[in-house]
Write a protein that holds these residues in place. Sequence first.
Motif, PDB file in Angstrom:
ATOM      1  N   LEU A 278       0.723  -1.043  -0.021  1.00  0.00           N
ATOM      2  CA  LEU A 278      -0.127   0.009  -0.060  1.00  0.00           C
ATOM      3  C   LEU A 278       0.836   1.393  -0.101  1.00  0.00           C
ATOM      4  O   LEU A 278       1.883   1.464   0.727  1.00  0.00           O
ATOM      5  CB  LEU A 278      -0.723   0.115   1.229  1.00  0.00           C
ATOM      6  N   LYS A 279       0.477   2.133  -0.633  1.00  0.00           N
ATOM      7  CA  LYS A 279       1.286   3.279  -1.046  1.00  0.00           C
ATOM      8  C   LYS A 279       1.076   4.317   0.189  1.00  0.00           C
ATOM      9  O   LYS A 279       0.075   4.385   0.753  1.00  0.00           O
ATOM     10  CB  LYS A 279       1.149   4.303  -2.157  1.00  0.00           C
ATOM     11  N   ILE A 280       2.129   4.788   0.843  1.00  0.00           N
ATOM     12  CA  ILE A 280       2.226   5.507   1.893  1.00  0.00           C
ATOM     13  C   ILE A 280       2.343   7.051   1.310  1.00  0.00           C
ATOM     14  O   ILE A 280       3.515   7.362   0.903  1.00  0.00           O
ATOM     15  CB  ILE A 280       3.178   5.481   2.872  1.00  0.00           C
ATOM     16  N   VAL A 281       1.434   7.962   1.553  1.00  0.00           N
ATOM     17  CA  VAL A 281       1.353   9.050   0.834  1.00  0.00           C
ATOM     18  C   VAL A 281       1.819  10.307   1.404  1.00  0.00           C
ATOM     19  O   VAL A 281       2.012  11.473   0.827  1.00  0.00           O
ATOM     20  CB  VAL A 281      -0.063   9.512   0.043  1.00  0.00           C
ATOM     21  N   GLN A 282       1.905  10.296   2.867  1.00  0.00           N
ATOM     22  CA  GLN A 282       2.178  11.415   3.628  1.00  0.00           C
ATOM     23  C   GLN A 282       3.751  12.127   3.423  1.00  0.00           C
ATOM     24  O   GLN A 282       4.445  11.338   3.252  1.00  0.00           O
ATOM     25  CB  GLN A 282       1.869  11.308   5.135  1.00  0.00           C
ATOM     26  N   ASN A 283       3.879  13.241   3.437  1.00  0.00           N
ATOM     27  CA  ASN A 283       5.021  14.147   3.220  1.00  0.00           C
ATOM     28  C   ASN A 283       5.257  14.672   4.534  1.00  0.00           C
ATOM     29  O   ASN A 283       5.451  16.068   4.843  1.00  0.00           O
ATOM     30  CB  ASN A 283       5.078  15.262   2.395  1.00  0.00           C
ATOM     31  N   TYR A 284       5.414  13.631   5.695  1.00  0.00           N
ATOM     32  CA  TYR A 284       5.581  14.059   7.050  1.00  0.00           C
ATOM     33  C   TYR A 284       6.314  12.952   7.624  1.00  0.00           C
ATOM     34  O   TYR A 284       5.983  11.684   7.226  1.00  0.00           O
ATOM     35  CB  TYR A 284       4.512  14.256   7.731  1.00  0.00           C
TER      36      TYR A 284
END
Length: 318
Positions: A105-111
Amino acid sequence: MVYSKKATVWELSVLKLSADKVWYKGVVLKGNQDIQNKKGKAFRNAINVLRSYFTSVFANQEICIHTNSGTILTKTDAFGRFQVISEKAYSLDLKITLSDADQVLKIVQNYPVIFEEEQRTLDIISDIDDTILVSNTANIFQRIKTLLFLVPERRTVIEFTKNIFLAWEDVNPRLFYVSKSESNLFGLLTTFIKHNKLPLGVLTLTPYLSFAQLVKGQKPVDFKLNAIRFLITQSRSKHYILVGDDSQKDMAIYTTLAKAYPELILKIYIRRTGKEINKTQQNMWETLLATGTSASYFLPEHAETILDEIETLKHELI
């Protein structure tokens, strides 16, 4: 890497609670989602915020968290959330898959995802809306306008709260953000935190909501109180500082916590959001003071006094 098109990891935090306990928590949405926004595009910001309330969560599904020390099987709830405390150590290349598939599953956060620090001498637990950024929570129409048409980089940071965080840096505290804002706004809030160079900390937000749930006000009762109780009991530091404002129920929640953990709550800071204090706010403030816990109800002109007090308190902790 081939990512699954069935679901996306919208929000993910991994916190090392102790030498043998790691807290994994997150939110999974249906389909191939993205958290990015073009900087400075107000109209696109409004579209992204509105669209989030028409995006479905990946509810009641088994997922696998893969670490170097093993695989953790868990399940999302009705809001797409998962949470597990495990003895399996995190890894920097952590992956999440569906239980019946190999696709990641893609993890999309920029954090940041991983927060490695174990318990400290001091933890700061802070509200977000009208505590670190101006949200106009007391005026629903102004709040909606601000949320939709001000991109995160143009939202107003509350400088004195930021200065409180900076003043405590010598003690090297961990910082947790606990807010009644829903997980739909995770990308917006983390962009704001990074843009304003606020301390990076784990965010705990209310569940990701559909538009119907938002309109019906279906946020969990006592969410914030229970979230802070969890942090105090699971990541027990020697002392805690609570930071909030007077626009909602922070004073009442912090009063309950001060009564429950009098030996742990070092200080409570409440930001005054209006020029005048109404009767309800005055009563809540007096009830908070009656607990005996040190507290400050501040305006910007109180800065010098509060910052001087912080220097005194720091010498007791360092």
